[in-house]
Scaffold this motif. Structure first.
Motif, PDB file in Angstrom:
ATOM      1  N   ASN A  69       2.420   6.718  -8.770  1.00  0.00           N
ATOM      2  CA  ASN A  69       3.406   7.395  -9.619  1.00  0.00           C
ATOM      3  C   ASN A  69       4.721   7.690  -8.903  1.00  0.00           C
ATOM      4  O   ASN A  69       5.572   8.409  -9.431  1.00  0.00           O
ATOM      5  CB  ASN A  69       2.818   8.704 -10.152  1.00  0.00           C
ATOM      6  CG  ASN A  69       1.639   8.473 -11.082  1.00  0.00           C
ATOM      7  OD1 ASN A  69       1.591   7.483 -11.806  1.00  0.00           O
ATOM      8  ND2 ASN A  69       0.670   9.381 -11.038  1.00  0.00           N
ATOM      9  N   TYR A  70       4.892   7.126  -7.707  1.00  0.00           N
ATOM     10  CA  TYR A  70       6.109   7.374  -6.934  1.00  0.00           C
ATOM     11  C   TYR A  70       6.821   6.055  -6.638  1.00  0.00           C
ATOM     12  O   TYR A  70       6.182   5.064  -6.254  1.00  0.00           O
ATOM     13  CB  TYR A  70       5.779   8.078  -5.612  1.00  0.00           C
ATOM     14  CG  TYR A  70       5.141   9.434  -5.798  1.00  0.00           C
ATOM     15  CD1 TYR A  70       5.909  10.588  -5.833  1.00  0.00           C
ATOM     16  CD2 TYR A  70       3.756   9.555  -5.947  1.00  0.00           C
ATOM     17  CE1 TYR A  70       5.318  11.837  -6.007  1.00  0.00           C
ATOM     18  CE2 TYR A  70       3.160  10.791  -6.130  1.00  0.00           C
ATOM     19  CZ  TYR A  70       3.949  11.931  -6.148  1.00  0.00           C
ATOM     20  OH  TYR A  70       3.353  13.163  -6.324  1.00  0.00           O
ATOM     21  N   LYS A  71       8.138   6.035  -6.791  1.00  0.00           N
ATOM     22  CA  LYS A  71       8.923   4.829  -6.512  1.00  0.00           C
ATOM     23  C   LYS A  71       9.446   4.817  -5.076  1.00  0.00           C
ATOM     24  O   LYS A  71       9.559   3.755  -4.475  1.00  0.00           O
ATOM     25  CB  LYS A  71      10.090   4.743  -7.500  1.00  0.00           C
ATOM     26  CG  LYS A  71       9.658   4.507  -8.945  1.00  0.00           C
ATOM     27  CD  LYS A  71      10.869   4.377  -9.853  1.00  0.00           C
ATOM     28  CE  LYS A  71      10.432   4.123 -11.298  1.00  0.00           C
ATOM     29  NZ  LYS A  71      11.595   3.985 -12.216  1.00  0.00           N
ATOM     30  N   SER A  72       9.779   5.984  -4.571  1.00  0.00           N
ATOM     31  CA  SER A  72      10.311   6.077  -3.221  1.00  0.00           C
ATOM     32  C   SER A  72       9.215   5.837  -2.196  1.00  0.00           C
ATOM     33  O   SER A  72       8.146   6.457  -2.254  1.00  0.00           O
ATOM     34  CB  SER A  72      10.928   7.465  -3.001  1.00  0.00           C
ATOM     35  OG  SER A  72      11.142   7.717  -1.629  1.00  0.00           O
ATOM     36  N   ARG A  73       9.498   4.950  -1.231  1.00  0.00           N
ATOM     37  CA  ARG A  73       8.509   4.676  -0.191  1.00  0.00           C
ATOM     38  C   ARG A  73       8.219   5.924   0.636  1.00  0.00           C
ATOM     39  O   ARG A  73       7.058   6.175   1.002  1.00  0.00           O
ATOM     40  CB  ARG A  73       9.001   3.546   0.724  1.00  0.00           C
ATOM     41  CG  ARG A  73       8.024   3.137   1.829  1.00  0.00           C
ATOM     42  CD  ARG A  73       6.710   2.649   1.262  1.00  0.00           C
ATOM     43  NE  ARG A  73       5.817   2.157   2.309  1.00  0.00           N
ATOM     44  CZ  ARG A  73       4.537   1.871   2.117  1.00  0.00           C
ATOM     45  NH1 ARG A  73       3.989   2.027   0.921  1.00  0.00           N
ATOM     46  NH2 ARG A  73       3.805   1.407   3.115  1.00  0.00           N
TER      47      ARG A  73
END
Length: 252
Positions: free
Chosen positions: A12-16
């Motif tokens: 659910n997260y786009k940022s690495r």
């Protein structure tokens, strides 16, 4: 220990960076024990706590977890410079856990006790430009390579877990170095670094060679050689070196 991150937690997260934070903190919650007292499990603090990520409910020690891909290297990015210096001078400064990952696998985990932090291991980063969203903000780096080897205890090394008993014994050995007086801490760790920079057996004159560098770091002291002798006596009393007589010493 299970050395794998749970990839499902990052979906659910786009940022690495956010993905790594979520996976590494969950991994820590499931796998970390307390390297200070041996408590079987570390507890997580509530989200968005400013400093620490975990605590031991048996001994009360707190820990901050920092994760890096690739090699740990010489520096570790930290938060605001002013806050980092303030924490070092505060008795509530947490211990540090440095985690290195490769893909979704934990390959290194190093424990740095809080009493190995002095202002000289915190580097001020260049302030953000006035046009930036946080214009003028000054970040910091932890100068990891300046922390003496005694203060970098491997819990996981090259993908293998270190024996827990060895970790606890390593901490027990260096625990006598702890002091809340930041100036005394700085001198003791600086002279310990000098001792680590010479051979297993050394003479007092070998440590005197570091006098100019020590004077630059401790400008308020006008008798550096006497201070060196004092710190060597403390290191002897704390079991780090042995006095052989005639101005000669041996590292233990």
């Amino acid at each position: 220990m299970n050395l794998s991150f749970d990839a499902k937690l990052a979906q659910n997260y786009k940022s690495r960076s956010q993905q790594i934070r979520v996976m590494s903190e969950a991994w820590g919650s499931d796998n970390l024990y307390c390297p200070c007292c041996g408590g079987e499990k570390l507890q997580r603090f509530e989200n968005n706590r400013r400093v620490a990520d975990f605590f031991c409910d048996e001994c009360g020690e707190e820990y901050e977890l920092k994760s890096k891909g690739g090699n740990i290297g010489r520096k570790i990015v930290d938060g605001a410079y002013a806050s980092a210096i303030e924490r070092i001078n505060c008795s509530s400064n947490p211990n540090l856990l440095v985690l290195r990952y490769c893909g979704l696998i934990v390959s290194e985990l190093v424990f740095v006790p809080k009493f190995f932090f002095v202002p000289s291991v915190i580097e001020r980063r260049k302030a953000l430009s006035k046009n930036a969203r946080r214009g003028g903000w000054e970040g910091s780096n932890i100068l990891y390579s300046k922390i003496p080897p005694d203060g970098r205890i491997s819990i996981i090394k090259e993908g293998y877990e270190t024996d827990k008993g060895f970790v606890l014994e390593s901490y027990r050995r260096i625990k006598p170095l702890e002091t809340k007086d930041i100036k005394k801490r700085g001198w003791l760790l600086d002279v310990l670094s000098c001792v680590n920079g010479v051979g297993e057996e050394f003479a007092l004159k070998d440590i005197y060679k570091f006098s100019e560098a020590l004077k630059a770091k401790h400008a308020e002291n006008n008798n550096v050689e006497a201070k060196i002798r004092q710190q060597l006596q403390l290191l002897r009393d704390k079991g780090f070196i042995e006095f052989l007589g005639g101005g000669r010493y041996r590292r233990l």
